[in-house]
Design a protein around this motif. Structure first.
Motif, PDB file in Angstrom:
ATOM      1  N   LEU A  52       1.863   8.454  25.407  1.00 20.26           N
ATOM      2  CA  LEU A  52       0.515   8.840  25.002  1.00 20.26           C
ATOM      3  C   LEU A  52      -0.177   7.708  24.244  1.00 20.26           C
ATOM      4  CD1 LEU A  52      -1.600  11.070  24.895  1.00 20.26           C
ATOM      5  CD2 LEU A  52      -0.555  11.857  22.749  1.00 20.26           C
ATOM      6  N   ALA A  53       0.563   7.054  23.356  1.00 24.99           N
ATOM      7  CA  ALA A  53      -0.013   5.938  22.599  1.00 24.99           C
ATOM      8  C   ALA A  53      -0.383   4.783  23.521  1.00 24.99           C
ATOM      9  CB  ALA A  53       0.972   5.473  21.529  1.00 24.99           C
ATOM     10  N   ALA A  54       0.481   4.498  24.505  1.00 30.64           N
ATOM     11  CA  ALA A  54       0.190   3.419  25.451  1.00 30.64           C
ATOM     12  C   ALA A  54      -1.038   3.744  26.293  1.00 30.64           C
ATOM     13  CB  ALA A  54       1.397   3.178  26.357  1.00 30.64           C
ATOM     14  N   PHE A  55      -1.143   4.993  26.739  1.00 29.73           N
ATOM     15  CA  PHE A  55      -2.309   5.404  27.532  1.00 29.73           C
ATOM     16  C   PHE A  55      -3.590   5.318  26.708  1.00 29.73           C
ATOM     17  CE2 PHE A  55      -5.222   8.728  29.052  1.00 29.73           C
ATOM     18  CZ  PHE A  55      -5.391   8.304  30.357  1.00 29.73           C
ATOM     19  N   GLY A  56      -3.523   5.786  25.467  1.00 29.74           N
ATOM     20  CA  GLY A  56      -4.694   5.708  24.590  1.00 29.74           C
ATOM     21  C   GLY A  56      -5.124   4.276  24.339  1.00 29.74           C
ATOM     22  N   THR A  57      -4.149   3.399  24.157  1.00 28.71           N
ATOM     23  CA  THR A  57      -4.467   1.983  23.946  1.00 28.71           C
ATOM     24  C   THR A  57      -5.154   1.389  25.168  1.00 28.71           C
ATOM     25  OG1 THR A  57      -2.531   1.770  22.520  1.00 28.71           O
ATOM     26  CG2 THR A  57      -3.501  -0.264  23.362  1.00 28.71           C
ATOM     27  N   CYS A  58      -4.609   1.688  26.341  1.00 29.69           N
ATOM     28  CA  CYS A  58      -5.192   1.170  27.582  1.00 29.69           C
ATOM     29  C   CYS A  58      -6.632   1.642  27.757  1.00 29.69           C
ATOM     30  CB  CYS A  58      -4.341   1.611  28.771  1.00 29.69           C
ATOM     31  SG  CYS A  58      -4.953   1.034  30.377  1.00 29.69           S
ATOM     32  N   ILE A  59      -6.870   2.933  27.570  1.00 24.73           N
ATOM     33  CA  ILE A  59      -8.225   3.483  27.725  1.00 24.73           C
ATOM     34  C   ILE A  59      -9.170   2.880  26.691  1.00 24.73           C
ATOM     35  CG2 ILE A  59      -9.609   5.575  27.553  1.00 24.73           C
ATOM     36  CD1 ILE A  59      -8.010   5.320  30.128  1.00 24.73           C
ATOM     37  N   SER A  60      -8.711   2.737  25.453  1.00 25.53           N
ATOM     38  CA  SER A  60      -9.559   2.191  24.385  1.00 25.53           C
ATOM     39  C   SER A  60      -9.990   0.768  24.694  1.00 25.53           C
ATOM     40  CB  SER A  60      -8.811   2.233  23.044  1.00 25.53           C
ATOM     41  OG  SER A  60      -8.504   3.553  22.688  1.00 25.53           O
ATOM     42  N   PHE A  61      -9.040  -0.058  25.103  1.00 23.83           N
ATOM     43  CA  PHE A  61      -9.378  -1.454  25.374  1.00 23.83           C
ATOM     44  C   PHE A  61     -10.182  -1.604  26.663  1.00 23.83           C
ATOM     45  CE2 PHE A  61      -6.443  -2.447  22.035  1.00 23.83           C
ATOM     46  CZ  PHE A  61      -6.930  -3.630  21.519  1.00 23.83           C
ATOM     47  N   LEU A  62      -9.915  -0.767  27.639  1.00 19.03           N
ATOM     48  CA  LEU A  62     -10.748  -0.803  28.846  1.00 19.03           C
ATOM     49  C   LEU A  62     -12.190  -0.436  28.513  1.00 19.03           C
ATOM     50  CD1 LEU A  62      -8.467   0.816  31.590  1.00 19.03           C
ATOM     51  CD2 LEU A  62      -9.259  -1.548  31.490  1.00 19.03           C
ATOM     52  N   THR A  63     -12.361   0.591  27.692  1.00 13.92           N
ATOM     53  CA  THR A  63     -13.711   1.024  27.309  1.00 13.92           C
ATOM     54  C   THR A  63     -14.426  -0.062  26.517  1.00 13.92           C
ATOM     55  OG1 THR A  63     -12.977   3.332  27.244  1.00 13.92           O
ATOM     56  CG2 THR A  63     -15.033   2.790  26.108  1.00 13.92           C
ATOM     57  N   LEU A  64     -13.748  -0.610  25.503  1.00 16.40           N
ATOM     58  CA  LEU A  64     -14.365  -1.652  24.682  1.00 16.40           C
ATOM     59  C   LEU A  64     -14.718  -2.881  25.521  1.00 16.40           C
ATOM     60  CD1 LEU A  64     -12.145  -1.501  21.462  1.00 16.40           C
ATOM     61  CD2 LEU A  64     -14.546  -0.847  21.649  1.00 16.40           C
ATOM     62  N   SER A  65     -13.824  -3.276  26.408  1.00 17.57           N
ATOM     63  CA  SER A  65     -14.069  -4.489  27.201  1.00 17.57           C
ATOM     64  C   SER A  65     -15.205  -4.274  28.198  1.00 17.57           C
ATOM     65  CB  SER A  65     -12.795  -4.914  27.931  1.00 17.57           C
ATOM     66  OG  SER A  65     -12.343  -3.894  28.799  1.00 17.57           O
ATOM     67  N   VAL A  66     -15.240  -3.110  28.840  1.00 20.97           N
ATOM     68  CA  VAL A  66     -16.302  -2.845  29.817  1.00 20.97           C
ATOM     69  C   VAL A  66     -17.660  -2.795  29.119  1.00 20.97           C
ATOM     70  CG1 VAL A  66     -17.253  -1.104  31.376  1.00 20.97           C
ATOM     71  CG2 VAL A  66     -14.830  -1.675  31.485  1.00 20.97           C
ATOM     72  N   VAL A  67     -17.737  -2.094  27.991  1.00 25.70           N
ATOM     73  CA  VAL A  67     -19.010  -1.986  27.271  1.00 25.70           C
ATOM     74  C   VAL A  67     -19.479  -3.348  26.778  1.00 25.70           C
ATOM     75  CG1 VAL A  67     -20.152  -1.006  25.245  1.00 25.70           C
ATOM     76  CG2 VAL A  67     -18.620   0.408  26.608  1.00 25.70           C
ATOM     77  N   SER A  68     -18.574  -4.127  26.189  1.00 26.84           N
ATOM     78  CA  SER A  68     -18.956  -5.447  25.686  1.00 26.84           C
ATOM     79  C   SER A  68     -19.352  -6.380  26.831  1.00 26.84           C
ATOM     80  CB  SER A  68     -17.808  -6.063  24.877  1.00 26.84           C
ATOM     81  OG  SER A  68     -16.642  -6.194  25.668  1.00 26.84           O
ATOM     82  N   PHE A  69     -18.679  -6.266  27.972  1.00 26.99           N
ATOM     83  CA  PHE A  69     -19.023  -7.091  29.134  1.00 26.99           C
ATOM     84  C   PHE A  69     -20.413  -6.745  29.652  1.00 26.99           C
ATOM     85  CE2 PHE A  69     -18.966  -7.441  33.840  1.00 26.99           C
ATOM     86  CZ  PHE A  69     -18.903  -8.816  33.933  1.00 26.99           C
ATOM     87  N   VAL A  70     -20.687  -5.447  29.791  1.00 27.58           N
ATOM     88  CA  VAL A  70     -22.006  -5.010  30.279  1.00 27.58           C
ATOM     89  C   VAL A  70     -23.099  -5.438  29.309  1.00 27.58           C
ATOM     90  CG1 VAL A  70     -23.430  -2.986  30.789  1.00 27.58           C
ATOM     91  CG2 VAL A  70     -21.075  -3.087  31.618  1.00 27.58           C
ATOM     92  N   LEU A  71     -22.850  -5.288  28.009  1.00 28.47           N
ATOM     93  CA  LEU A  71     -23.839  -5.711  27.013  1.00 28.47           C
ATOM     94  C   LEU A  71     -24.084  -7.214  27.092  1.00 28.47           C
ATOM     95  CD1 LEU A  71     -22.894  -3.615  23.841  1.00 28.47           C
ATOM     96  CD2 LEU A  71     -24.919  -3.374  25.284  1.00 28.47           C
TER      97      LEU A  71
END
Length: 672
Positions: A52-71
């Protein structure tokens, strides 16, 4: 299975619980429960939490990276658009000056009684060496003036339409500077009760200028010198009174506001990426705070369990080994060996095996004796775990760290490059305005107003300012060398310091380049900087001659308007300076856009790699590390299944461990 049951019936394992106490019987039952669950699929709670912790980490970093990339892509697009808006602001400012200036020329060409006259018949190619071109079409001077008036009115209209949407297009904050809502406009009262002034916003004021200038053009073309002014008198007064004064003065700083907005976008982007970097660090801290203790706990539990087995006495271990050997021998003897003849070599092999078993028994006793000395109470591979964690953190962090530092670089780059963009686009407008100020000085005998100042005094200040601005322009370009492309730096040097004609007429006919070389004694062959100095020198000299002349009557004004310096410098401005500065402006724009394009491409490539790495880490962590940890823990617990109950019960430390961990152990063996 059947073998296991038969072994119990034949006494292969000493697990007769009827002869022990109730506690031992209960413990035996618990051990039997553990044994029966060993073969089942199970996921211990710690492993589930790890997943669960690994999945949460993956989703968190994917979200942060996608948002920062789009911005980031949005920021680059906004900066690209800001360049276009900066040029539109320049076009609007220049067009206001040109509409007013060409309106003044049409008024002078009327040569009405009691007015200063610009005699068109005096402006000939033989006298001034000028062939008036509009595109490729050769025109008379008056027709050339009218065409330019219509052309600049159209440019003014289009630039205002674009700038009116600046707030939505580039997130412009200082909209009042770009599109003020309270421009004071002077107008002819249509009646005694009508006000002499009114207030308009930028779009209304620009539209009024455009409409009046087009009416002037249409009426002049329709009526000619005879009667046009009576029809268009209000339009002429409106343009000449408001164009170079209230309208231009209120819109003068619009270019600076757009460039400042570009700097604000870059600065805000840096701040935003800093927030994302801190958010990524926060996620990592939280994840490390959850995952690291779980991994350590799993490894420690495994080693604690293994440590229990060295508490088994060596004698018990030897006895169990002998039982295992006897059991294996029994299985071989029961096997169907009919028709099989044991050769002498086979007998020798059997003897060798027996000797090997004896050696193994001896070695086992020795190893069990040494193991206590070698065993470390807690060696969960913490050093290796830290190294692995640092490597994973470095991978997860690198994109955010890179984007933040590139945002800092972008902020500095934008600040420098936008400064140079502003100076270049202002250079041409400044030259044009200088010429129109000179024309206004002569046409109004020094009594007219420019930028709401009396023209006679304003022109002196303007001359000083334009020289200092040129020095600053050269200084800024020199400081921007690290940010500019090699192509632009070469273009700049060739235009500013070398033969301008070869650049602005590249690919044209040789006669066109030759005309450029010969114009005004070859001033353009020395570079745009030298040509500018000559241009400013002529205008300054003419202004001083006019102001210091006495009397300053119509004859003086008429002569000055037809002065060779006045006519030739206007063509120098229109024909050559415009091309040179537009070429320079386009070169800088291409350089800036190429820089942004490279940054976007690099960012896109790194982002793609980063996404693949995150997914690889997640898949590798879950499918390899977590599953291997799970299997390793399962195998370790499976050791309980091969240790007889009576041996476990006789070892106090193992017995206490099992009693204390029975519930959690059994829970861990439940199926998902």
């Amino acid at each position: 299975g059947d073998v296991y049951k038969r072994q119990r019936e034949e006494g292969g394992f000493t697990s007769d619980v009827s002869s022990v106490s109730t506690t031992n019987n209960t413990l035996s039952q618990k051990i039997e429960s553990l044994r029966s669950s060993i073969g089942e699929k199970h996921t211990p709670p710690a492993i589930s939490q790890l997943k669960l912790a690994a999945f949460g980490t993956c989703i968190s970093f994917l979200t942060l990276s996608v948002v920062s990339f789009v911005l980031s892509l949005y920021v680059y697009r906004s900066l690209d658009t800001s360049l276009d808006y900066a040029i539109d602001a320049r076009d609007r400012k220049a067009s206001i000056g040109n509409v007013a200036g060409f309106t003044r020329l049409i008024f002078l060409l009327t040569c009405g009684e009691g007015f200063v006259c610009l005699a068109e018949n005096e402006i000939t190619e033989e006298k001034y060496g000028i062939k008036y071109l509009f595109g490729d079409e050769v025109l008379g001077y008056k027709e050339w003036v009218l065409r330019n008036l219509g052309e600049y009115a159209a440019i003014l209209k289009q630039s205002q339409v674009t700038l009116a949407d600046a707030k939505n297009a580039i997130g412009l904050e200082n909209t009042e500077t770009v599109n003020p809502s309270d421009i004071l406009i002077h107008q002819n009262p249509v009646s005694s009760n009508s006000p002499a002034t009114t207030t308009m916003d930028a779009t209304e004021a620009v539209d009024a200028l455009v409409i009046h200038s087009l009416q002037i053009k249409a009426n002049y073309e329709k009526h000619g010198n005879d009667g046009w002014l009576e029809v268009a008198d209000n339009s002429v007064e409106f343009v000449l009174t408001n164009g170079l004064n209230n309208v231009l003065s209120r819109l003068e700083n619009s270019l600076d506001a757009i460039l400042d907005n570009s700097r604000r976008i870059a600065s805000k982007h840096r701040t935003t990426l800093l927030i994302f970097l801190l958010a990524a660090n926060g996620v990592l801290i939280a994840v490390v705070g959850v995952i690291l203790p779980l991994v350590v706990k799993i490894r420690k539990n495994k080693q604690d369990l293994l440590a229990m087995f060295i508490e088994i006495p060596i004698k018990k271990a030897k006895a169990q080994l002998e039982k295992c050997q006897g059991y294996c021998k029994m299985l071989h003897e029961e096997a169907d060996v009919e028709g099989q003849v044991v050769s002498e070599d086979g007998k020798d092999d059997k003897k060798d095996e027996e000797l090997l078993l004896d050696e193994e028994k001896s070695q086992l006793a020795e190893d069990l004796g040494k193991k206590r000395k070698r065993y470390k109470p807690y060696s969960a591979g913490i050093a290796a775990l830290i190294v692995e964690s640092v490597a994973v953190i470095a991978v997860l962090e690198f994109l955010f760290v890179y984007m933040f530092f590139r945002a800092m670089w972008l902020k500095n780059s934008v600040s420098h490059l936008m400064n140079e963009v502003g100076i270049i686009v202002n250079r041409m407008t400044a030259n044009e305005l200088y010429y129109w100020i000179e024309l206004e000085l002569i046409a109004t005998n020094g009594k007219g107003n420019v930028m709401n100042n009396r023209v006679e005094g304003y022109i002196v200040e303007y001359n000083n300012k334009i020289h200092s601005d040129q020095e600053y322009f050269l200084q800024v370009h020199s400081e921007n060398s690290p940010y500019n492309s090699d192509e632009y730096k070469l273009l700049f040097d060739n235009i500013i310091y070398a033969d301008v004609c070869q650049i602005i007429f590249e690919g044209s006919q040789s006669t066109t380049i030759e005309e450029c070389h010969n114009y005004m004694n070859g001033v353009l062959k020395k570079g745009l900087n030298s040509a500018n100095v000559a241009f400013w020198g002529d205008l300054k000299e003419m202004g001083e001659d006019f102001v210091n002349s006495s009397p300053r009557d119509f004859d003086l004004q008429n002569r000055m308007l037809l002065d060779q310096r006045m006519i030739q410098n206007h063509w120098l401005l229109y024909r050559y300076f415009t091309r040179a500065y537009n070429t320079l402006q386009q070169g800088l724009r291409d350089s800036v856009l190429d820089l942004f394009t490279f940054e976007k491409s690099l960012l896109t490539a790194l982002f793609s790699v980063y996404i693949v790495m995150i997914l690889a880490i997640y898949i590798g962590f879950v499918n390899v590390f977590v599953e291997s940890t799970k299997d390793s823990l399962w195998v370790t617990k499976s050791l309980l299944g091969i240790i007889p109950s009576d041996i476990i019960i006789q070892v106090t430390k193992i017995k206490h461990f099992l009693i204390s961990t029975y519930k959690s152990a059994m829970y861990g063996f439940k199926e998902d």
